[in-house]
Design an enzyme around this catalytic site. Structure first.
Site, PDB file in Angstrom:
ATOM      1  N   SER A   1       3.596  -1.611  10.471  1.00  0.00           N
ATOM      2  CA  SER A   1       5.044  -1.649  10.711  1.00  0.00           C
ATOM      3  C   SER A   1       5.678  -3.005  10.386  1.00  0.00           C
ATOM      4  O   SER A   1       6.601  -3.445  11.079  1.00  0.00           O
ATOM      5  CB  SER A   1       5.367  -1.218  12.150  1.00  0.00           C
ATOM      6  OG  SER A   1       4.983   0.134  12.345  1.00  0.00           O
TER       7      SER A   1
ATOM      8  N   HIS B   1      -9.513   1.312   4.946  1.00  0.00           N
ATOM      9  CA  HIS B   1      -8.240   1.553   5.623  1.00  0.00           C
ATOM     10  C   HIS B   1      -8.466   2.593   6.728  1.00  0.00           C
ATOM     11  O   HIS B   1      -9.282   3.508   6.574  1.00  0.00           O
ATOM     12  CB  HIS B   1      -7.197   2.057   4.612  1.00  0.00           C
ATOM     13  CG  HIS B   1      -5.819   2.073   5.181  1.00  0.00           C
ATOM     14  ND1 HIS B   1      -5.383   3.069   6.023  1.00  0.00           N
ATOM     15  CD2 HIS B   1      -4.784   1.207   5.061  1.00  0.00           C
ATOM     16  CE1 HIS B   1      -4.136   2.812   6.387  1.00  0.00           C
ATOM     17  NE2 HIS B   1      -3.750   1.678   5.820  1.00  0.00           N
TER      18      HIS B   1
ATOM     19  N   LYS C   1       0.085   4.225  -0.444  1.00  0.00           N
ATOM     20  CA  LYS C   1      -0.583   5.444   0.045  1.00  0.00           C
ATOM     21  C   LYS C   1      -0.339   6.584  -0.962  1.00  0.00           C
ATOM     22  O   LYS C   1      -0.355   6.326  -2.166  1.00  0.00           O
ATOM     23  CB  LYS C   1      -0.114   5.765   1.475  1.00  0.00           C
ATOM     24  CG  LYS C   1      -0.243   4.529   2.372  1.00  0.00           C
ATOM     25  CD  LYS C   1      -0.043   4.771   3.837  1.00  0.00           C
ATOM     26  CE  LYS C   1      -0.229   3.447   4.579  1.00  0.00           C
ATOM     27  NZ  LYS C   1      -0.134   3.595   6.041  1.00  0.00           N
TER      28      LYS C   1
ATOM     29  N   GLY D   1       2.631   2.846  10.660  1.00  0.00           N
ATOM     30  CA  GLY D   1       3.590   3.931  10.454  1.00  0.00           C
ATOM     31  C   GLY D   1       4.330   4.358  11.714  1.00  0.00           C
ATOM     32  O   GLY D   1       4.983   5.399  11.725  1.00  0.00           O
TER      33      GLY D   1
ATOM     34  N   GLU E   1      -5.200  -4.401  10.831  1.00  0.00           N
ATOM     35  CA  GLU E   1      -4.192  -3.345  10.960  1.00  0.00           C
ATOM     36  C   GLU E   1      -4.481  -2.531  12.216  1.00  0.00           C
ATOM     37  O   GLU E   1      -5.298  -1.586  12.176  1.00  0.00           O
ATOM     38  CB  GLU E   1      -4.238  -2.413   9.740  1.00  0.00           C
ATOM     39  CG  GLU E   1      -3.900  -3.096   8.432  1.00  0.00           C
ATOM     40  CD  GLU E   1      -3.318  -2.126   7.420  1.00  0.00           C
ATOM     41  OE1 GLU E   1      -2.243  -2.423   6.891  1.00  0.00           O
ATOM     42  OE2 GLU E   1      -3.907  -1.061   7.181  1.00  0.00           O
TER      43      GLU E   1
ATOM     44  N   GLU F   1      -6.886   5.082   7.580  1.00  0.00           N
ATOM     45  CA  GLU F   1      -6.683   6.474   7.176  1.00  0.00           C
ATOM     46  C   GLU F   1      -7.935   7.020   6.477  1.00  0.00           C
ATOM     47  O   GLU F   1      -8.255   8.201   6.587  1.00  0.00           O
ATOM     48  CB  GLU F   1      -5.432   6.584   6.284  1.00  0.00           C
ATOM     49  CG  GLU F   1      -4.165   6.434   7.125  1.00  0.00           C
ATOM     50  CD  GLU F   1      -2.989   5.800   6.420  1.00  0.00           C
ATOM     51  OE1 GLU F   1      -2.971   5.744   5.179  1.00  0.00           O
ATOM     52  OE2 GLU F   1      -2.068   5.332   7.122  1.00  0.00           O
TER      53      GLU F   1
ATOM     54  N   ASN G   1       0.872  -1.174   0.000  1.00  0.00           N
ATOM     55  CA  ASN G   1       0.000   0.000   0.000  1.00  0.00           C
ATOM     56  C   ASN G   1       0.908   1.223   0.000  1.00  0.00           C
ATOM     57  O   ASN G   1       1.464   1.593   1.024  1.00  0.00           O
ATOM     58  CB  ASN G   1      -0.898  -0.009   1.252  1.00  0.00           C
ATOM     59  CG  ASN G   1      -1.761   1.246   1.327  1.00  0.00           C
ATOM     60  OD1 ASN G   1      -1.811   2.037   0.383  1.00  0.00           O
ATOM     61  ND2 ASN G   1      -2.438   1.430   2.452  1.00  0.00           N
TER      62      ASN G   1
HETATM   63  O1  LIG Z   1      -1.180   1.138   6.675  1.00  0.00           O
HETATM   64  C1  LIG Z   1      -0.442   0.202   6.396  1.00  0.00           C
HETATM   65  C2  LIG Z   1      -0.709  -0.643   5.225  1.00  0.00           C
HETATM   66  O2  LIG Z   1      -1.994  -0.456   4.736  1.00  0.00           O
HETATM   67  C3  LIG Z   1       0.761  -0.085   7.211  1.00  0.00           C
HETATM   68  O3  LIG Z   1       1.635   0.948   7.083  1.00  0.00           O
HETATM   69  P1  LIG Z   1       3.158   0.764   7.649  1.00  0.00           P
HETATM   70  O4  LIG Z   1       3.645  -0.548   7.107  1.00  0.00           O
HETATM   71  O5  LIG Z   1       3.889   1.950   7.121  1.00  0.00           O
HETATM   72  O6  LIG Z   1       3.035   0.746   9.138  1.00  0.00           O
END
Ligand SMILES: O=C(CO)COP(=O)(O)O
Length: 279
Positions: free
Chosen positions: A238, A124, A42, A199, A193, A126, A40
């Site tokens: 992560s 997601h 983003k 992140g 997640e 976010e 992903n």
């Molecule tokens: O949101 C994520 C994947 O959709 C995870 O992000 P990270 O791997 O950067 O923590």
């Protein structure tokens, strides 16, 4: 939530806790379930960076590799992997719940399918946070994706505050029941997640993730006892080349959804290699 569901959930929590003890014995990965490694990206990368990444990326050797770039990069990415005859799938990070119409800035599932996408990330954290998507929206989007032939990758997870208040199972149950209303569980992929792990560099431990994945599978069993075993449940938050092996060794972890570590082709490739060993 009515009393019988509450009692059932309580029982599931207890069973998941008991099962977690036996799951820690490094059992081989998923019983015939598809193993996924999904990138992903983003809101990162431009066209040149995308094509360079895809040029270097190798196929998954039995692992479903899906790259989810920002929307304008989906079509060039798809054309590129097609031209290279590589078995790498391209997925969207979002989709709109309606077929078409006056929805400025949105993308239809039919168009994503037409340009060759195979999967679509839905719900997601976010998007739940910044675009106010709730479980009902996630449900509508997942139905729309399926209707147009895209596999939904449905994201669920608790915040740090919810975890600290011991609400994890309750939150996940609500998200799963909401997302799956009127849907066939065998047609979706789930991604657990935890919001606090995204992140932050602070992933869940593999044992912790396994326990929660076992719990998620029990809720899916409540919905569809025959098909719950077939559902791939990915971990995200992560994940990197150093911790991927621990996640891969857990029975109910059928792959990973990777953010930061999917931006560098070397680290992403190493994560794929870890899951390819078990596939
Ligand atoms: O949101 C994520 C994947 O959709 C995870 O992000 P990270 O791997 O950067 O923590």
């Amino acid at each position: 939530m009515d009393q019988s569901i509450k009692a059932y959930i309580k029982q599931l929590v207890q069973e998941a806790i008991e099962q977690s003890a036996s799951s820690l014995n490094n059992l081989p990965p998923g019983t015939g379930r598809k193993q996924y490694v999904i990138a992903n990206w983003k809101m990162n990368k431009n066209i040149q960076e995308t094509l360079e990444f895809l040029q270097q990326l190798k196929e998954g050797n039995g692992v479903e590799v899906v790259v989810c770039p920002p929307a304008p990069l989906l079509y060039p990415a798809k054309l590129y992997v097609q031209g290279q005859k590589k078995e790498i799938q391209i997925g969207a990070q979002n989709v709109h719940q309606e077929d078409k119409g006056a929805y400025t800035g949105e993308t239809a599932a039919s168009l994503l399918k037409e340009i060759g996408c195979s999967h679509c990330i839905i719900g997601h954290s976010e998007r739940r946070q910044y675009a106010q998507e709730d479980d009902a929206t996630v449900n509508q989007k997942a139905k729309q994706a399926l209707k147009r032939g895209l596999t939904p990758v449905i994201c669920i997870g608790e915040t740090l505050e919810q975890k600290q208040q011991d609400q994890t199972e309750k939150v996940l149950t609500k998200q799963i029941l909401g997302a799956m209303d009127g849907m066939d569980v065998s047609q979706v992929v789930f991604a657990y997640e935890p919001v606090w792990a995204i992140g932050t560099g602070e992933s869940a431990t593999a044992a912790e993730a396994q326990r929660i994945h076992g719990y998620i599978r029990s809720v899916l069993e409540y919905l569809d006892v025959q098909n719950a075993e077939k559902v791939s449940i990915l971990y995200g938050g992560s994940v990197n080349e150093n911790n991927a092996q621990e996640f891969a060794s857990m029975t109910d972890i059928d792959g990973v959804l990777v953010g930061g570590a999917s931006l560098q082709v070397d680290s992403f490739q190493k994560i794929i290699a870890v899951f390819a060993k078990g596939a």
